[in-house]
Design an enzyme around this catalytic site. Sequence first.
Site, short mmCIF file in Angstrom:
data_model
loop_
_atom_site.label_atom_id
_atom_site.label_comp_id
_atom_site.label_asym_id
_atom_site.label_seq_id
_atom_site.Cartn_x
_atom_site.Cartn_y
_atom_site.Cartn_z
CD GLU A 62 -102.64 -16.47 8.48
OE1 GLU A 62 -103.22 -15.60 7.79
OE2 GLU A 62 -101.69 -16.22 9.25
CG ASP A 114 -105.09 -28.49 -1.63
OD1 ASP A 114 -105.66 -27.41 -1.42
OD2 ASP A 114 -105.68 -29.58 -1.67
CG ASP A 137 -110.76 -16.03 -4.80
OD1 ASP A 137 -111.82 -15.38 -4.96
OD2 ASP A 137 -109.90 -16.13 -5.68
CE LYS A 141 -116.52 -12.34 -13.24
NZ LYS A 141 -115.78 -12.54 -14.51
CG ASP A 173 -112.69 -7.81 1.42
OD1 ASP A 173 -112.95 -8.95 0.99
OD2 ASP A 173 -111.92 -7.03 0.84
CB THR A 209 -104.05 -9.09 6.99
OG1 THR A 209 -105.15 -8.63 6.19
CG2 THR A 209 -104.53 -10.23 7.89
CD GLU A 212 -108.63 -6.70 8.66
OE1 GLU A 212 -109.64 -6.53 9.37
OE2 GLU A 212 -107.75 -7.54 8.93
#
Length: 230
Positions: A62, A114, A137, A141, A173, A209, A212
């Site tokens: 994950e 990372d 994320d 924008k 979402d 989650t 969520e």
Amino acid sequence: MDKPTQSPHARSVRSYVTRAGRLTVAQERALATLLPKFGVAFDSQPLDLDALFGRRAPRIMEIGFGNGDHLAALAKAHPQCDYLGVEVHRPGVGHLLRAIEALELGNLRILCHDAVEVLEQQIPRSALDEVLILFPDPWPKKRHRKRRLIQRPFVALLSERLKKGGVLRLATDWEPYAQEMLEVLDAAPGLTNVAAPERFMPRAERAATRFERRGERLGHAVWDLAYRVG
């Protein structure tokens, strides 16, 4: 063991953006005492996952596990599988470390680095049975969309690390990001939409989650995707 290949294009996008967050005393203690036991240090050499877990088993990663509750629940529910969690947000890492100890999870390890570099350097080709990326994320924008994680080079890197028949699962979402994910994944060589002829998966395939559940209380819709390596 084959040395993982680097993807120079994937390095243009990091798997995270550093977020501020206050560590609790318990989380600080967990990082100091439990990370050496349950963490995997970043290294330029590929991991021997059989040696790491002391067995051969299905391997699930994950990426960006947040506070780790979802990942801990998976590891508890499926002791026959081994889990790798990748996260750089230290409060979340500390939270998951405490859960690993409390639930006595011998099948879960953490990489606090990372994810792009972890995949490039440490994960051998065809080593993973499944990869989960839940609510990355969305960078809503327009000027920030180049920072989105799900782009062609990163998907190619993930595909190389998944076994034949392995599955990449994603959720978001943010509908524009869901549509963009579909476009990127549909165009990726060797990947097949598990939900076809539908486009999105039902969430019944996984547990919700905490992020969520909070979004559901606010009326947010969620789009799940699953793609199999052919």
